[in-house]
Design an enzyme around this catalytic site. Structure first.
Site, PDB file in Angstrom:
ATOM      1  N   GLY A   6      23.533  24.017  -1.290  1.00 57.50           N
ATOM      2  CA  GLY A   6      23.319  24.676  -0.012  1.00 57.50           C
ATOM      3  C   GLY A   6      23.627  26.156  -0.083  1.00 57.50           C
TER       4      GLY A   6
ATOM      5  N   GLU B  18      29.024  27.936  -3.343  1.00 57.94           N
ATOM      6  CA  GLU B  18      29.266  27.624  -4.743  1.00 57.94           C
ATOM      7  C   GLU B  18      30.728  27.222  -4.890  1.00 57.94           C
ATOM      8  OE1 GLU B  18      27.648  29.383  -8.874  1.00 57.94           O
ATOM      9  OE2 GLU B  18      28.666  30.835  -7.601  1.00 57.94           O
ATOM     10  N   VAL B  19      30.982  26.211  -5.706  1.00 59.30           N
ATOM     11  CA  VAL B  19      32.345  25.729  -5.904  1.00 59.30           C
ATOM     12  C   VAL B  19      32.843  26.212  -7.262  1.00 59.30           C
ATOM     13  CG1 VAL B  19      33.851  23.709  -6.047  1.00 59.30           C
ATOM     14  CG2 VAL B  19      31.908  23.709  -4.460  1.00 59.30           C
TER      15      VAL B  19
ATOM     16  N   LYS C 215      35.617  26.675  -2.547  1.00 56.35           N
ATOM     17  CA  LYS C 215      34.240  26.595  -2.060  1.00 56.35           C
ATOM     18  C   LYS C 215      33.912  27.938  -1.439  1.00 56.35           C
ATOM     19  CE  LYS C 215      31.212  23.760   0.840  1.00 56.35           C
ATOM     20  NZ  LYS C 215      31.155  22.536   1.698  1.00 56.35           N
TER      21      LYS C 215
ATOM     22  N   ASP D  68      27.022  13.214   6.120  1.00 59.99           N
ATOM     23  CA  ASP D  68      26.232  13.543   4.923  1.00 59.99           C
ATOM     24  C   ASP D  68      26.761  12.781   3.708  1.00 59.99           C
ATOM     25  OD1 ASP D  68      24.130  14.751   3.593  1.00 59.99           O
ATOM     26  OD2 ASP D  68      25.192  16.612   3.197  1.00 59.99           O
TER      27      ASP D  68
END
Length: 349
Positions: A28, A31-32, A47, A152
């Site tokens: 999405g 970025e982690v 995150k 989700d």
């Protein structure tokens, strides 16, 4: 720092405290990263959002319809996930901002998400599928008990640690349970189309039942290697969720037990009222299935296994010790009642 926060190892320090080490995933608008908390001397997951407008906790209340900006959703994720302290939920430590970047600080989970596990290894053994499903259901039960719908549930949001513990993550579109999530159409369809309950495709808000439908989709995929429905567009996929029945899992993978298949199909019922009402009961049922499958080899061993020639005595003794250490195969009667076998209809819980 580049567009997605990439930088040389150790060269970026967020909020004067979190030193980015290496990226571990992207999805999405975020970025982690694996990062070092220089204050506490531990590794954490960060995150890190792309640069977007956001409302902080003192800049107004994020909208509960989950249709706000990505920045608003990260504050929402922090608030909702921070309510949950459970072994099967990724722990949120903090939420902070550095200039125009907002980020979550989370528990660093060593391992891979279930999507990566499927890509690398293919479908797990049926007993492991049931065990993973039970752990995911425990996470959902904790969220629902805290008044939160995840919204989700999918393999990419289920992290499997190196020692076999499953953890639910990403509460970015989570919602509160209550009047706001029952009986009022949602403004937009949010979630991932391949795991979307039929009522969500019609614009209804997420609920406990829609989380459990998504769990059914995950278990179907873990069992068979494919999702219940596939289509070229999201609209076509919504129509299949609404109007078609999935291929029974045992037709695709004969090694699945009848009990696991029926548990999955109960979760995939089109009508929310027909699905199980309680994630904790789903976890109980899946744990029975996992234990019954994992002990079936010992339980089905011939009664005369201890007989034979003296030359086989050491092997027989080893098997006897193994049987003594192996838990007795659980009774399937409670599970069969839950599935409705012999009663005409499944239990409502």
């Amino acid at each position: 720092m580049g567009r997605h926060g990439r930088a040389a190892e150790g060269s970026v320090l967020l909020a004067g405290r979190y030193r980015l080490v290496e990226p571990v995933g992207r999805g999405g608008m975020a970025e982690v990263w694996c990062a070092q908390d220089v204050s506490l001397g531990r590794l954490v997951a960060v995150k890190l959002l792309d640069r977007v407008p956001f409302a902080g906790p003192h800049q107004g209340t994020p909208r509960d319809d989950a249709a706000g900006t990505t920045g608003e959703r990260i504050w929402q994720e922090a608030r909702y996930a921070a309510r949950l302290v459970h072994p099967n939920v990724v722990q949120i430590y903090d939420v902070a901002a550095d200039g125009d970047r907002i980020f979550l600080i989370m528990e660093l989970v060593p391992g891979r998400n279930l999507s990566a596990v499927l890509d690398r290894q293919g479908p797990p053994a049926p007993s492991q599928v049931a065990d993973l499903g039970a752990q995911a259901a425990r996470a959902l039960a904790a969220a629902h008990a805290a008044g939160v719908v995840h919204g989700d549930v999918k393999p990419a949001n289920l992290l499997l640690t190196d020692d076999g513990v499953l953890k639910l993550t990403d509460f970015g579109i989570a919602r509160r349970l209550g009047p706001a999530t029952s009986g009022h159409p949602a403004r937009a369809v949010l979630g991932t189309a391949g795991y979307l309950a039929p009522e969500l495709a019609l614009g209804h808000p997420p609920s406990r039942a829609s989380d459990l439908y998504a769990l059914g989709c995950v278990l179907y995929e873990l069992s068979t290697g494919q999702r219940p429905f596939e289509a070229d567009t999201a609209t076509a996929l919504f129509q299949r969720h609404l109007h078609e029945s999935p291929t029974p899992p045992r037709r695709l993978q004969p090694g699945i037990s009848a009990e696991l298949e029926q548990a999955i199909l109960r979760l995939l019922a089109k009508e929310p009222d027909i699905r199980p009402a309680d994630a904790a009961r789903v976890a109980d049922a899946l744990e029975i299935i996992a234990r019954s499958r994992s002990t079936s080899v010992t339980a089905n061993e011939p009664a005369d296994a201890a007989q034979g020639s003296p030359a086989h005595a050491p092997a027989r003794a080893g098997r006897a010790r193994h049987r003594a250490k192996t838990p007795t195969r659980p009774s399937l009667a409670p599970l069969h009642r839950w599935l409705g076998w012999g009663t005409g209809r499944p239990s409502s819980s």
